[in-house]
Design a protein around this motif. Structure first.
Motif, short mmCIF file in Angstrom:
data_model
loop_
_atom_site.label_atom_id
_atom_site.label_comp_id
_atom_site.label_asym_id
_atom_site.label_seq_id
_atom_site.Cartn_x
_atom_site.Cartn_y
_atom_site.Cartn_z
N VAL A 103 0.79 -37.61 0.44
CA VAL A 103 0.47 -37.66 -1.00
C VAL A 103 0.23 -36.24 -1.51
CG1 VAL A 103 -1.23 -38.43 -2.71
CG2 VAL A 103 -0.43 -40.01 -0.93
N HIS A 104 -0.55 -35.47 -0.78
CA HIS A 104 -0.84 -34.10 -1.20
C HIS A 104 0.40 -33.21 -1.07
CE1 HIS A 104 -5.45 -34.62 -0.48
NE2 HIS A 104 -5.06 -35.09 -1.64
N ASP A 105 1.19 -33.43 -0.01
CA ASP A 105 2.40 -32.63 0.19
C ASP A 105 3.40 -32.85 -0.94
OD1 ASP A 105 3.64 -30.75 2.01
OD2 ASP A 105 5.12 -32.29 2.43
N ASP A 106 3.50 -34.08 -1.41
CA ASP A 106 4.42 -34.39 -2.51
C ASP A 106 3.99 -33.69 -3.80
OD1 ASP A 106 6.07 -35.98 -0.97
OD2 ASP A 106 5.00 -37.82 -1.44
N ASP A 111 7.83 -33.40 -5.36
CA ASP A 111 8.85 -34.40 -5.04
C ASP A 111 8.51 -35.71 -5.76
OD1 ASP A 111 10.48 -32.88 -3.43
OD2 ASP A 111 9.41 -33.38 -1.59
N GLU A 112 9.50 -36.36 -6.31
CA GLU A 112 9.28 -37.59 -7.04
C GLU A 112 9.60 -38.83 -6.23
OE1 GLU A 112 11.24 -37.50 -10.80
OE2 GLU A 112 9.97 -35.87 -11.58
N LEU A 113 10.17 -38.64 -5.04
CA LEU A 113 10.48 -39.77 -4.16
C LEU A 113 9.87 -39.55 -2.80
CD1 LEU A 113 14.26 -40.53 -4.86
CD2 LEU A 113 12.29 -41.91 -5.55
N PRO A 118 8.89 -44.07 -5.88
CA PRO A 118 8.17 -42.99 -6.57
C PRO A 118 6.93 -42.55 -5.81
CG PRO A 118 8.81 -44.69 -8.13
CD PRO A 118 9.11 -45.24 -6.76
N THR A 119 6.72 -41.24 -5.75
CA THR A 119 5.51 -40.72 -5.13
C THR A 119 4.30 -41.10 -5.98
OG1 THR A 119 5.85 -38.64 -6.31
CG2 THR A 119 6.71 -38.78 -4.06
N GLY A 125 0.28 -39.88 -11.84
CA GLY A 125 -0.18 -38.58 -12.31
C GLY A 125 -0.84 -37.78 -11.20
N THR A 126 -0.81 -36.47 -11.35
CA THR A 126 -1.34 -35.58 -10.30
C THR A 126 -2.83 -35.75 -10.07
OG1 THR A 126 0.41 -33.96 -10.68
CG2 THR A 126 -1.60 -33.16 -9.62
N PRO A 127 -3.68 -35.83 -11.11
CA PRO A 127 -5.12 -36.00 -10.82
C PRO A 127 -5.40 -37.25 -9.99
CG PRO A 127 -4.81 -35.34 -13.10
CD PRO A 127 -3.44 -35.65 -12.56
N ASN A 128 -4.77 -38.35 -10.33
CA ASN A 128 -4.98 -39.58 -9.56
C ASN A 128 -4.43 -39.45 -8.15
OD1 ASN A 128 -6.37 -41.21 -11.41
ND2 ASN A 128 -4.48 -41.82 -12.42
N ALA A 129 -3.33 -38.74 -7.98
CA ALA A 129 -2.77 -38.56 -6.64
C ALA A 129 -3.70 -37.73 -5.76
CB ALA A 129 -1.39 -37.89 -6.73
#
Length: 348
Positions: A103-106, A111-113, A118-119, A125-129
């Motif tokens: 998750v962090h690497d994406d 990367d979107e996949l 979908p990642t 969204g990035t904050p939630n990821a």
């Protein structure tokens, strides 16, 4: 051998499919029964999550994948002569840690996949990821606490897995420092890969042996296996974008992120001055990603780097297989050797 019985799930529960062969044709090839058991357990725990944080974690966890690291934990326990069934929570813990790093690497790679879907940051969204990755790391500790091994063994396994996670972070920083630089020696790459990829292989196998109560000699044997397997797996993984094999993420990801992978470094070292200039251009970020990818593939084929990297990956896998000699769990040892073989032949 691992046998898990599960209570029935309510028919009204919305379930995510256990596997989608279109997303990952190779899923389940390593040890189908273990993979299915692990995925059923993940599905039961995460598919009906009502809390949004758990839903986001479930989106990452339930994407089709090989479950390689949790399988390695369980088979390492069996290879050292123990029953792996009680270690299911520890196997899930390894998967939580691994998926958190993905998750962090994406996010880092944008990367979107991932695994053909979908990642987390692309969907939520990035904050939630970022939160989802952190949540999964902490959930690893909760899962380990469910393991019925001795408190001392659980504590040592937690130390090993935490150390592996820290090594992944170190590897990520080293990889970032190498970005865009095809002049780096291959030795730098090998040190980075041993941390970024090899650490979780090592942590999974070593933790499985520790939780199984294995002897120091047997624990060291599966650790050596994991170290060689991790390197072989990553080197071959570097080849996939140029071999036309499905990876679950864009083939252009490595060049788009200016990543000097093993074949790139080998090819640069073998190229003449004109070739070196073209390698530098392909990894400069000045070309559109598809064009850079085509140029890089041409250079790797011309210099013979693809075959040289394949040979190095095979050497590591041979060393991994040899590390298992003398372990008592004959059937599990054979499965581990099969895992090693398939890691450099993903067309089967």
């Amino acid at each position: 051998m691992l046998t898990i019985h599960h209570p029935p799930v309510n028919e009204g529960t919305s379930r995510i499919p256990l596997r989608d062969k279109r997303c990952d044709p190779g899923e389940g090839r390593f040890t189908p029964e273990l993979v299915e058991a692990l995925r059923r357990e993940l599905d039961e725990r995460w598919s009906a999550a009502a809390d949004r944080t758990e839903q986001m974690a479930g989106h990452a966890l339930l994407a089709p994948g090989k479950m390689l690291r949790p399988v390695l934990l369980l088979t390492s326990a069996e290879a050292t002569g123990a029953d792996s069934a009680p270690l299911l929570p520890a196997a899930l813990a390894v998967e939580y840690l691994h998926v958190a790093t993905l998750v962090h690497d994406d996010i880092i790679d944008d990367d979107e996949l991932r695994r053909g879907r979908p990642t987390v940051h692309a969907r939520y969204g990035t904050p939630n990821a970022l939160v989802t990755g952190d949540y999964l790391i902490l959930t690893m500790v909760t899962a380990l606490s469910e393991c019925p091994a001795s408190p001392a063994a659980v504590l040592e396994a937690a130390r090993v897995l935490a150390g592996a996670g820290a090594d992944v972070c170190r590897g990520q920083v080293r990889e970032s420092a190498m970005a865009g630089d095809p002049t780096r020696p291959v030795a730098d790459y090998l040190e980075m890969a041993a941390l970024k990829t090899g650490a979780l292989f090592r942590g999974a196998c070593r933790a499985g042996a520790i939780l199984a109560g294995a002897s120091p000699e047997h624990t060291d044997a599966v650790t050596r296996y994991a170290e060689h397997l991790g390197l072989g797996f990553q080197i071959y993984d570097d080849l996939l974008p140029y071999l036309g094999e499905h990876t679950g993420k864009p083939a252009t990801s490595d060049v788009a992120n200016l990543r000097p992978t093993h074949p790139v470094l080998v090819g640069y070292d073998r190229a003449d001055s004109t070739g070196k200039a073209r390698f530098t251009e392909a990894l400069s970020g000045t070309l559109p990603a598809p064009e850079a990818h085509r140029l890089m593939r041409e250079l790797l084929e011309t210099t013979g780097a693809l075959e040289l990297s394949r040979s190095r990956a095979t050497e590591e896998i041979t060393a991994a297989r040899d590390s298992l000699a003398g372990l008592p769990g004959t059937e599990a040892v054979e499965r581990m050797r099969t895992i090693a073989d398939l890691s450099v032949d993903r067309s089967r």
